[in-house]
Design a protein around this motif. Structure first.
Motif, short mmCIF file in Angstrom:
data_model
loop_
_atom_site.label_atom_id
_atom_site.label_comp_id
_atom_site.label_asym_id
_atom_site.label_seq_id
_atom_site.Cartn_x
_atom_site.Cartn_y
_atom_site.Cartn_z
N VAL A 2 -17.98 -6.04 -13.51
CA VAL A 2 -16.88 -5.34 -14.02
C VAL A 2 -17.37 -4.20 -15.00
O VAL A 2 -18.47 -4.44 -15.81
CB VAL A 2 -16.10 -6.31 -15.24
CG1 VAL A 2 -14.89 -5.50 -15.98
CG2 VAL A 2 -15.33 -7.35 -14.38
N PHE A 3 -16.94 -2.94 -15.05
CA PHE A 3 -17.35 -1.85 -15.85
C PHE A 3 -16.51 -1.73 -16.90
O PHE A 3 -15.31 -1.76 -16.92
CB PHE A 3 -17.45 -0.74 -15.12
CG PHE A 3 -18.20 -0.61 -13.85
CD1 PHE A 3 -19.60 -0.03 -13.90
CD2 PHE A 3 -17.89 -1.01 -12.80
CE1 PHE A 3 -20.39 0.07 -13.11
CE2 PHE A 3 -19.06 -1.25 -11.41
CZ PHE A 3 -20.44 -0.57 -12.05
N TYR A 4 -16.99 -1.54 -18.13
CA TYR A 4 -16.25 -1.42 -19.41
C TYR A 4 -16.21 -0.06 -19.97
O TYR A 4 -17.44 0.32 -19.85
CB TYR A 4 -16.76 -2.37 -20.56
CG TYR A 4 -16.42 -3.85 -19.90
CD1 TYR A 4 -15.05 -4.52 -20.29
CD2 TYR A 4 -17.49 -4.63 -19.33
CE1 TYR A 4 -15.01 -5.96 -19.99
CE2 TYR A 4 -17.22 -5.98 -18.72
CZ TYR A 4 -15.83 -6.41 -19.31
OH TYR A 4 -15.81 -7.81 -18.91
N SER A 5 -15.27 0.42 -20.75
CA SER A 5 -15.26 1.67 -21.35
C SER A 5 -16.46 1.58 -22.55
O SER A 5 -16.45 0.62 -23.14
CB SER A 5 -13.98 2.01 -22.00
OG SER A 5 -14.22 3.15 -22.97
N THR A 6 -17.11 2.78 -22.69
CA THR A 6 -18.04 2.52 -23.70
C THR A 6 -17.63 3.18 -24.98
O THR A 6 -18.34 3.04 -26.20
CB THR A 6 -19.24 3.69 -23.42
OG1 THR A 6 -18.49 4.99 -23.29
CG2 THR A 6 -19.83 3.48 -22.13
N ARG A 7 -16.35 3.49 -25.11
CA ARG A 7 -15.41 3.57 -26.38
C ARG A 7 -14.94 2.53 -27.07
O ARG A 7 -14.44 1.55 -26.40
CB ARG A 7 -14.25 4.48 -26.01
CG ARG A 7 -14.81 6.08 -25.15
CD ARG A 7 -15.59 7.05 -26.12
NE ARG A 7 -16.67 7.50 -25.43
CZ ARG A 7 -17.55 8.33 -25.82
NH1 ARG A 7 -17.13 8.87 -26.95
NH2 ARG A 7 -18.45 8.94 -25.17
N GLY A 354 -15.91 12.28 -15.69
CA GLY A 354 -15.88 11.86 -16.94
C GLY A 354 -15.87 10.41 -17.10
O GLY A 354 -16.83 9.77 -16.27
N MET A 355 -16.02 9.96 -18.23
CA MET A 355 -16.16 8.19 -18.62
C MET A 355 -14.84 7.63 -18.82
O MET A 355 -13.64 8.27 -19.02
CB MET A 355 -17.00 8.40 -19.60
CG MET A 355 -18.23 8.88 -19.64
SD MET A 355 -19.29 8.68 -21.32
CE MET A 355 -19.88 7.16 -20.79
N GLY A 373 -21.94 -2.75 -7.49
CA GLY A 373 -22.58 -2.34 -9.11
C GLY A 373 -22.93 -0.95 -9.25
O GLY A 373 -22.33 -0.02 -8.54
N VAL A 374 -23.55 -0.67 -10.33
CA VAL A 374 -23.96 0.70 -10.59
C VAL A 374 -24.48 1.39 -9.52
O VAL A 374 -25.34 1.16 -8.56
CB VAL A 374 -25.06 0.65 -11.86
CG1 VAL A 374 -25.54 2.05 -12.08
CG2 VAL A 374 -24.68 0.27 -12.97
N GLY A 375 -24.04 2.72 -9.16
CA GLY A 375 -24.39 3.58 -8.15
C GLY A 375 -23.98 3.20 -6.81
O GLY A 375 -24.40 4.18 -5.84
N GLU A 376 -23.27 2.30 -6.68
CA GLU A 376 -22.60 1.78 -5.19
C GLU A 376 -21.30 2.44 -5.18
O GLU A 376 -20.52 2.54 -5.93
CB GLU A 376 -22.74 0.35 -5.16
CG GLU A 376 -24.12 -0.30 -5.23
CD GLU A 376 -24.09 -1.53 -4.99
OE1 GLU A 376 -24.33 -2.02 -3.69
OE2 GLU A 376 -24.10 -2.70 -5.86
N ILE A 416 -19.65 4.75 -10.07
CA ILE A 416 -20.10 4.67 -11.27
C ILE A 416 -21.67 4.63 -11.84
O ILE A 416 -22.14 3.60 -11.11
CB ILE A 416 -19.29 3.66 -12.19
CG1 ILE A 416 -17.84 3.76 -11.95
CG2 ILE A 416 -19.59 3.50 -13.73
CD1 ILE A 416 -16.87 2.67 -12.67
N ASP A 417 -22.08 5.73 -12.32
CA ASP A 417 -23.60 5.74 -12.57
C ASP A 417 -24.01 4.84 -13.86
O ASP A 417 -22.98 4.16 -14.58
CB ASP A 417 -24.01 7.02 -12.67
CG ASP A 417 -23.67 7.77 -13.91
OD1 ASP A 417 -23.21 7.30 -14.72
OD2 ASP A 417 -23.70 9.14 -14.03
N LYS A 418 -25.27 4.94 -14.00
CA LYS A 418 -25.86 4.02 -15.07
C LYS A 418 -25.49 4.34 -16.58
O LYS A 418 -25.39 3.37 -17.38
CB LYS A 418 -27.08 4.16 -15.06
CG LYS A 418 -28.08 5.40 -15.46
CD LYS A 418 -29.72 5.27 -15.09
CE LYS A 418 -30.01 6.57 -15.65
NZ LYS A 418 -29.92 7.30 -16.77
N ASP A 419 -24.95 5.48 -16.86
CA ASP A 419 -24.27 5.87 -17.98
C ASP A 419 -22.97 5.61 -18.32
O ASP A 419 -22.30 6.17 -19.25
CB ASP A 419 -25.02 7.41 -18.24
CG ASP A 419 -26.35 7.46 -18.31
OD1 ASP A 419 -27.07 6.78 -18.92
OD2 ASP A 419 -26.77 8.61 -17.60
#
Length: 541
Positions: A2-7, A354-355, A373-376, A416-419
């Motif tokens: 699961v990817f979460y917002s960094t905000r 963007g993010m 995951g990341v980058g896939e 979705i990249d590592k950042d």
């Protein structure tokens, strides 16, 4: 994964859209000019917007017997006072459905019928289409009104003369359950049927306003910064990202009725526009047309692009020509109210969308249905307070795209990249994106098969780099009595054009011996797209 917002999560208000705007969190003075007509320079202040909204709501109740839960359709291009009927219907406890002003009567009837609209606000110019569709939908002609100060020769009178000036509500009608009550129904094209009505709740809208505020407000330098509205308000991008954000922030919004490059540049120069939301084809014109260099666009600081993919190359072309401008990109869908991602102020990574906005979580799911995951790469699934309630009168379609966990399956392939930057790299859905508008292949194919000339057909999108958009292209199998020719192609194009809005028109016709299909009869569009790409490559050699 699961990817979460960094905000930092934002608190979602439990209130209706009109109450939220009138709450005036940014302390907008009542006498501040908020809406400005780009052509006439007519204006509306914040105080006038509030007063006329409540008058309109009372007028709907008194003249149209408009009750809680009723639906009003706005069938018009951008108007400086577009927000008055929109907010007025919501203040009366109703729902608004926004329709493309260029729709044919057939297309408008579908929307009126599916949404069960009771009132229409249109323009004098498209009143004939509105009345024809209203008659077939069972809407009384007395419930059809026009913008402006002049009545239509066919009967409809200006809403300002009929619905304003009388009784005024003391306050907007209470929205008892903002999480469930529908505020607006924009229509999103499907790949296998006519457009579907998206039920967007009050909380969907207010949450996306606050999510966008967290990401975009740093781009706004001052409450006096002028914003530009050239994107259509009938599209949820223009409605929320342009109109509602200006009303929430309290920044003056200069409204163009439609896009025209000369007026676009003149308006930026005249009003010292600082921020504008656009689509890639507008950026192409800014990058390549000599006309743009003849105006003083030095006030322009930020261009936000959405509704279609934006390449790094085009971004860099625009910023090289206008060094003071930052080009940012966002991504979303009608079903997500609409924005999911946007470039943050502190770091803009070109070529990405963007993010994730605050309060949004996401998954990337591959073709085997496994979370990656990341980058896939895989289909982007998203969850948050801005995800629609569902499709009107279509629980099957709703269940097909919103799973038991509440994740909306976008139909778009992303990485979705590592950042945390999101890149949209492909589309699972068959929709064609023509200049930011959705074109459903199945609708066009259904129309074309009614032609006496056509035995079989398939419609795909062919990307045109010069226009930065996909072009609707039809592959056609003719019946034995008809010969392939340029004249035949023009006849087919006119046959379609007579029945659909401009952006749905077939721009290219190619003749084929057969349409490639699977064993189950499904059109193999990938084969046609590959062939189209090969033809485009050969043409450049």
């Amino acid at each position: 994964m699961v990817f979460y917002s960094t905000r930092r999560p934002t608190e979602i208000p439990v209130t209706g859209v009109v109450d939220f705007i009138f709450e005036n969190r940014n302390r907008i003075p009542d006498n501040k000019r908020l809406l400005i007509d780009a052509s006439s320079n007519d204006t509306l202040t914040f105080g006038q917007i509030k007063q006329q909204t409540l008058q309109f709501a009372a007028g709907l109740q008194d003249h149209c017997q408009f009750n809680r839960g009723d639906v009003m359709a706005i069938f018009a291009p951008n108007m400086m006072d577009y927000s008055i009927p929109f907010l007025g219907a919501l203040a009366a406890g109703g729902t608004v459905t926004t329709a493309n002003p260029a729709y044919t009567a057939r297309e408008l009837l579908h929307q009126l019928s599916l949404s069960s609209a009771k009132v229409i606000v249109c323009t004098v110019g498209n009143a004939p289409v509105a009345l024809e569709a209203a008659n077939q939908a069972g809407i009384s002609p007395s419930n059809v009104f026009v913008f402006g100060k002049t009545a239509s020769p066919l009967g409809p009178r200006p809403y300002s003369q009929v619905l304003l000036g009388g009784r005024q509500l003391e306050k907007p009608m209470a929205i008892h359950n903002p999480l469930d009550e529908v505020s607006v129904m924009c229509f999103s094209s499907g790949t296998t049927s006519m457009p579907k009505g998206v039920m967007t709740t009050h909380s969907n809208i207010t949450s996306n306003i606050l999510q966008l505020d967290a990401m975009l407000y740093p781009f706004i330098k001052s409450p006096s910064d002028h914003l530009l509205a050239t994107l259509p308000f009938f599209h949820i991008y223009g409605l929320v990202v342009v109109m509602f954000m200006a009303l929430y922030w309290g920044n003056p919004l200069v409204v163009m009725s439609s896009f025209d490059l000369v007026q676009f540049c003149e308006t930026i120069q005249k009003h010292k526009i600082k921020f504008a939301s656009v689509v890639p084809p507008i950026l192409v014109l800014l990058a390549k047309q000599d006309l743009a260099s003849k105006y003083d666009l030095s006030s322009l600081q930020t261009l936000m692009s959405g509704a279609a993919p934006l390449t790094t190359e085009l971004t860099e072309e625009v910023m090289a020509r206008f060094p003071q401008v930052t080009v940012i990109q966002g991504y979303g869908l009608t079903e997500t109210s609409p924005v999911l991602t946007v470039s943050p102020h502190e770091i803009v990574r070109h070529g990405t969308s963007g993010m994730l906005l605050p309060n949004i979580t996401a998954k990337i799911v591959n073709e085997e249905g496994k979370e990656v995951g990341v980058g896939e790469r895989g289909e982007l699934w998203v969850k948050g307070p801005n995800i629609m309630k569902g499709y009107i009168k279509n629980p099957k379609a709703t269940a097909e795209c919103i799973d038991f966990e509440g994740y909306f399956h976008t139909g778009d392939v992303a990485i979705i990249d590592k950042d945390g930057f999101v890149s949209i790299v492909d589309r699972i859905k068959e929709l064609i994106k023509y200049k930011g508008f959705q074109v459903p292949p199945a609708e066009l194919e259904g129309l074309m098969l009614a032609s006496p000339m056509i035995a079989d057909c398939a419609v795909i999108g062919v990307y045109d780099k010069e226009q930065a958009t996909e072009i609707p292209c039809a592959y056609v199998v003719l019946k034995p009595d008809y010969a392939a020719s340029d004249e035949t192609a023009k006849v087919i194009q006119k046959f379609v054009a007579d029945q659909v809005v401009n952006y749905k028109q077939v721009r290219i016709v190619r003749f084929a011996k057969e349409i490639p299909r699977s064993a189950a009869g499904k059109i193999l569009r990938r084969i046609l797209r590959d062939e189209a790409n090969k033809l485009a490559t050969k043409a450049k050699l």
